[in-house]
Write an enzyme that holds these catalytic residues in place. Structure first.
Site, short mmCIF file in Angstrom:
data_model
loop_
_atom_site.label_atom_id
_atom_site.label_comp_id
_atom_site.label_asym_id
_atom_site.label_seq_id
_atom_site.Cartn_x
_atom_site.Cartn_y
_atom_site.Cartn_z
CB CYS A 141 28.99 31.76 48.91
SG CYS A 141 28.90 30.06 47.79
CG HIS A 163 39.76 35.61 44.30
ND1 HIS A 163 39.96 34.87 43.28
CD2 HIS A 163 39.07 34.36 45.21
CE1 HIS A 163 38.78 34.00 42.47
NE2 HIS A 163 37.77 33.79 44.05
CD GLU A 205 31.90 28.10 42.21
OE1 GLU A 205 32.26 29.53 42.35
OE2 GLU A 205 32.89 27.51 42.33
CG ASP A 248 34.31 31.49 39.83
OD1 ASP A 248 34.70 32.06 39.20
OD2 ASP A 248 34.21 31.41 40.85
C1 PEP Z 1 31.66 32.16 43.42
O1 PEP Z 1 32.69 32.42 42.94
O2 PEP Z 1 31.10 32.74 43.89
C2 PEP Z 1 33.00 32.39 44.95
C3 PEP Z 1 32.54 32.39 46.20
O3 PEP Z 1 33.93 31.45 45.10
P1 PEP Z 1 35.28 32.36 44.61
O4 PEP Z 1 35.03 33.82 44.73
O5 PEP Z 1 36.59 31.85 45.48
O6 PEP Z 1 35.84 31.58 43.34
MG MG Z 2 34.42 30.88 42.34
#
Ligand code: PEP
Ligand code: MG
Length: 579
Positions: free
Chosen positions: A502, A191, A431, A455
């Site tokens: 996403c 993140h 995910e 994920d």
């Molecule tokens: C993902 O897992 O692709 C996602 C968009 O969520 P995050 O990156 O916040 O876990």
């Molecule tokens: Mg995620």
């Protein structure tokens, strides 16, 4: 000049003076002391040495009492080192002759010593480098003490070199002064990396240990496009990168002309380009970049770094700001995706945070917290087109329970006479491989899905998305991941349920042809990626993308697929096909 290779996580080039943040968060700026303050500064250093010596002696006595004199002897060695006359003379020389601050003198000297030990071809002596680092830490701890500066107090531009930055620390970096950053640990899917990209700060992570060799103040180049970090670059290298920065500015200016044009392929297929945000203030840059809406609002960032728990009003204010800013464009609000990976800690320690009480599981375990958020989203739904999305759904029970809590919260609003939009779409993130396997069932109970590849990759390949040790295995184009993507998009199409992607993968130009070829017509990407993806969409045709996807799906490794996709991208958009 020294070049280090890491993982490129946020594009762009930064050139500036290094500011070191080591494990403990100490920063050692290159500071000089005034001539008439030298004696006072030496006294300050001596006081720090005395305090550290006292502490070491206390530790020695406590350890010796419990484990015997032999164990206590380790600390005696530390004491000897700390009181070593040649070391003290070195400190004094730097402070008196070069007018270095005691912090800078200590860090310069001890890091140099640690490096000498580390480089010795003798395991035992090389290990002693840790003792030196330990002493440095203790001394800096005393010297910096309350003087420890926070990132928010920067007053001049720097490149941050750190062992690690948490997502919260990254989110709070002052963009006026932080030109870029480099960390020793971390991976592409972490993140911290995602926030850096959102903030458009060039960043390279996962370099491995390199901070012990530095003391701050050196000139550094962060090449966030190729994952390179150049320490003390020569003139030729600086000139090369300055040229690259200029070329990038030119490309950005060129792409700006596309802002108000739609992302339409050459054969006339409209692609929806949505943006991912972490903070309400980013909504503005989504519009500036010409995004069609917000496809992922990571609301957990309301909690990260907050001193007190956000109230329903705090949630509402944040959502209202985003919805109003987007002026009628859709906004997908994802419910809290909190977990140890983002918080850095949880109320109780977890051995496997990514497999633990994370995301929708945490919300379902803490219903008051979940209801506060759902009420706020529903109240904000009268301000514009809002969609609710649940993260990390892995069972049908998760989804049904989450929808029940939503129905309950909505009923409360109705009873209290509070307005909301009764037709808010409810969707889920895909995910977890279990969700892909059961997707036909899920699709009967949701209005849309969004595939979270960040994920999905880690859970499919059993590779921690933030761990540099296995970063080479974290591959978006791994054939296993592509099969799950293909399977999900095919199922969504059959059920006539809109699907988007996403994860960070969707913002990578390298994968645009592949994703469109697999049938994707809606992407949600970091705001900065919108213009380049629009350019690519406007340069390709769906039949060509389908051909590329078909061929890629026959390949057996991520490396083979990436090489092929790079070649194809180069043919249609050479400016994006190089990295
Ligand atoms: C993902 O897992 O692709 C996602 C968009 O969520 P995050 O990156 O916040 O876990
Ligand atoms: Mg995620």
């Amino acid at each position: 000049m020294r070049t280090l290779q890491g993982i490129a996580v946020s594009p762009g080039v930064a050139i500036g003076e290094a500011l070191i943040v080591d494990n403990e968060g100490f920063r050692i700026p290159r500071r000089f002391v005034m001539r008439d303050a030298v004696d006072d500064e030496l006294q300050r250093l001596n006081n720090a040495i005395d305090a550290v010596a006292e502490q070491i002696a206390r530790n020695r006595d406590a350890v010796a009492a419990q484990l015997g004199d032999q164990c206590g002897a380790i600390f005696s060695a530390h004491l000897q080192m700390l009181r070593d006359p040649s070391l003290l003379a070195e400190f004094e020389g730097l402070i008196r002759k070069k007018h270095y601050s005691p912090e800078y003198a200590v860090s310069q000297t001890l890091r140099r010593f640690a490096k000498v030990f580390q480089d010795l071809d003798n395991g035992y002596l090389a290990e002693r480098a840790h003792d030196i680092v330990d002493i440095e830490r203790s001394l800096l701890g005393k010297l910096l003490g309350e003087r420890r500066e926070e990132f928010s107090h920067l007053t001049s531009p720097v490149v941050i070199l750190a062992h690690n930055l948490t997502p919260t620390e990254t989110a709070n970096l002052d963009r006026r002064f932080v030109l870029g950053f480099v960390t020793e640990i971390g991976g592409a899917g972490g993140h911290t990396a995602i926030v850096a990209k959102g903030l458009e700060i060039p960043a390279v992570v996962g370099i491995g240990r390199f901070l012990t060799d530095l003391s701050g103040g050196e000139l550094v180049i962060v090449d966030g496009n190729h994952g390179r970090v150049i320490l003390q670059p020569d003139e030729e290298t600086i000139a090369h990168y300055r040229h690259e920065v200029e070329a990038h500015h030119t490309l950005v200016a060129e792409l700006e002309t596309l802002r108000d044009l739609p992302a339409v392929t050459t054969d006339g297929t409209r692609i929806a380009l949505h943006a991912n945000i972490e903070f309400p203030r980013e909504a503005e840059s989504c519009l500036e970049r010409g995004a069609d809406g917000i496809g992922l609002y990571r609301t957990e960032f309301l909690y990260l770094g907050a001193k007190v728990e956000p109230t329903e009003e705090d949630h509402y204010a944040a959502y209202a700001e985003v919805i109003r800013q987007m002026r009628g464009r859709p906004v997908v609000i994802r419910t809290l995706d909190l977990g140890a990976d983002k918080l850095g800690q949880l109320p109780q320690e977890e051995q496997n945070p990514f497999l633990g009480l994370r995301s929708i599981r945490l919300s379902l375990r803490n219903l008051p917290l979940f209801r506060v958020q759902l009420r706020a989203i529903m109240r904000a739904s009268v301000l514009g087109p809002v969609r609710i999305m649940f993260p990390l759904v892995s069972t049908l029970a998760d989804l049904r329970q989450a929808k029940m809590v939503l129905a309950d919260a909505t009923e409360d609003l109705a009873e209290a006479g509070i307005a909301y939009d009764p037709n808010v779409d409810v969707g889920m993130m895909v995910e977890v491989p279990a969700a892909v396997a059961m997707l036909d069932k899920f699709l009967k109970e949701v209005d849309f899905i969004s595939i979270g590849t960040n994920d999905l990759i880690q859970y499919t390949l059993a590779v921690d998305r933030g761990n540099r040790e296995v970063a080479d295995r974290y591959q978006a184009s791994d054939p296993a991941v592509l099969r799950l993507l293909d399977q999900s998009l095919t199922a969504a199409r059959a059920a006539d349920i809109p699907a988007s992607v996403c994860g960070q993968m969707s913002g990578e130009p390298l994968y645009t042809m592949l994703l469109l070829g697999l049938g994707l017509r809606s992407l949600s990407v970091p705001p900065s990626a919108v213009p380049e993806l629009k350019k690519i969409c406007r340069s390709i045709s769906i039949p060509k993308c389908e051909e590329v996807a078909r061929r890629a799906m026959t390949m057996e490794s991520a490396r083979e697929i990436d090489t092929y996709l790079r070649e194809e991208l180069r043919k249609v958009a050479p400016e994006f096909g190089t990295s």
